[in-house]
Design a protein around this motif. Structure first.
Motif, PDB file in Angstrom:
ATOM      1  N   VAL A 147     100.533  66.709 -52.104  1.00 20.38           N
ATOM      2  CA  VAL A 147      99.880  67.822 -52.793  1.00 20.38           C
ATOM      3  C   VAL A 147     100.813  68.408 -53.851  1.00 20.38           C
ATOM      4  O   VAL A 147     100.385  68.737 -54.963  1.00 20.38           O
ATOM      5  N   ASP A 148     102.102  68.518 -53.534  1.00 21.78           N
ATOM      6  CA  ASP A 148     103.078  69.001 -54.510  1.00 21.78           C
ATOM      7  C   ASP A 148     103.092  68.112 -55.744  1.00 21.78           C
ATOM      8  O   ASP A 148     103.090  68.588 -56.881  1.00 21.78           O
ATOM      9  N   LEU A 149     103.117  66.793 -55.527  1.00 18.86           N
ATOM     10  CA  LEU A 149     103.163  65.846 -56.640  1.00 18.86           C
ATOM     11  C   LEU A 149     101.874  65.874 -57.445  1.00 18.86           C
ATOM     12  O   LEU A 149     101.887  65.780 -58.675  1.00 18.86           O
ATOM     13  N   ALA A 150     100.738  66.013 -56.757  1.00 17.86           N
ATOM     14  CA  ALA A 150      99.458  66.073 -57.460  1.00 17.86           C
ATOM     15  C   ALA A 150      99.401  67.264 -58.407  1.00 17.86           C
ATOM     16  O   ALA A 150      98.914  67.163 -59.544  1.00 17.86           O
ATOM     17  N   ARG A 151      99.901  68.405 -57.945  1.00 20.16           N
ATOM     18  CA  ARG A 151      99.883  69.608 -58.780  1.00 20.16           C
ATOM     19  C   ARG A 151     100.715  69.426 -60.051  1.00 20.16           C
ATOM     20  O   ARG A 151     100.390  69.975 -61.102  1.00 20.16           O
ATOM     21  N   LYS A 152     101.783  68.644 -59.961  1.00 22.43           N
ATOM     22  CA  LYS A 152     102.679  68.480 -61.102  1.00 22.43           C
ATOM     23  C   LYS A 152     101.998  67.750 -62.256  1.00 22.43           C
ATOM     24  O   LYS A 152     102.397  67.900 -63.412  1.00 22.43           O
TER      25      LYS A 152
END
Length: 294
Positions: free
Chosen positions: A231-236
């Protein structure tokens, strides 16, 4: 440029790798090592198992099967995800390299860590952020802090450096796990509260109170504990998320072309069978997408 990079080597990631490889794609899995499955004492309610086996055994069997088919595995920590300059592929960033692929499948689970610090939850979106590349622009010429001690935290701090007037790294009582450049101010004290002040009728982050009673002024706090989850990577990269899950369609595709997600990070039933199914769908869809780009 690679065909497909899969981030994560759990049941979703390995299933995606198997199906994408069988569909003719060149597949590389980047993993930071064992995940949630390896911690399971026994796996019983799963098709094909005559007797229970440990989660670690099931994980090892899955990875061995993928390697037998020719899937490449790289053990590294993914700290960033971005579109390349001409929008023809995605760039997966680790502390030591940048890998480019036509498609990426996120299967690294959802590991957003947030300690129980008074004020942290209440000030999310009001100075507390979980994505430097998303929000760095809003902190131009301001003092900001990053909470964390590893590669992920350093990566977030380095993104903030060109924007903020001052960047601090708060390790929350831990020793830094990586070498921190002199351009980033390090604080090892434990944070006991995120302070706020009323600005234009809204509470916003104003500083960090540590256990010695000191309040260090800061207008923003970026949480980057542990390693970056899916989820962190998707937001980036601007992929849609909802309640800490990645939003996907029936083919496990996100709203970002070439980016897919599967497993725990999409929400729903947190079971191996669900992760394996979604991984299979994502792997086939990613391989189809890669073929369409040739």
């Amino acid at each position: 440029m690679m065909d497909i990079i899969i981030i994560g080597s759990g049941p979703a990631g390995v299933s995606a790798a198997l199906y994408a490889k069988r569909a003719g794609a060149d597949v590389t899995v980047i993993t930071r090592g064992s995940g949630a499955l390896a911690k399971a004492e026994k796996i019983e309610n799963y098709y094909g198992l005559a007797e229970p086996l440990t989660g670690a055994e099931l994980e090892a069997n899955g990875i061995a099967g993928a390697k037998r088919l020719g899937v490449s595995f790289i053990e590294d920590e993914v700290v960033g995800l971005a579109m390349n300059d001409d929008f023809t592929g995605l760039i997966v960033q680790t502390p030591g390299r940048a890998c480019e692929a036509k498609a990426v499948v996120l299967t690294a689970g959802s590991t957003r860590l947030a300690p129980k610090i008074p004020g942290l939850k209440e000030l999310e979106g009001k100075g507390v952020s979980y994505c430097a590349i998303c929000d760095a622009f809003f902190y131009r010429q301001k003092t900001v802090a990053v909470l964390g001690e590893g590669d992920y935290a350093l990566h977030e701090a380095e993104i903030l450096l060109p924007h903020a007037s001052k960047v601090m790294l708060f390790t929350n009582g831990k020793e830094p796990a990586v070498k921190i450049p002199d351009t980033i101010e390090v604080h090892k004290e434990k944070i006991i509260a995120v302070e706020a002040e009323n600005t234009a009728g809204m509470e916003r982050v104003s500083g960090l109170r540590t256990e010695d009673g000191t309040v260090t002024p800061a207008q923003g706090l970026f949480v980057a504990l542990g390693t970056a989850g899916s989820v962190d990577l998707a937001r980036k990269i601007g992929a849609a998320t909802d309640n800490n899950r990645i939003v996907v369609d029936g083919e496990m595709a996100t709203n970002v072309p070439g980016l897919y997600a599967a497993g725990d990070c999409t929400g729903g039933l947190l079971q191996v069978v669900k992760a394996a199914y979604e991984g299979a769908v994502a792997g086939l869809a990613a391989a189809k997408y890669v073929r369409s780009r040739k």
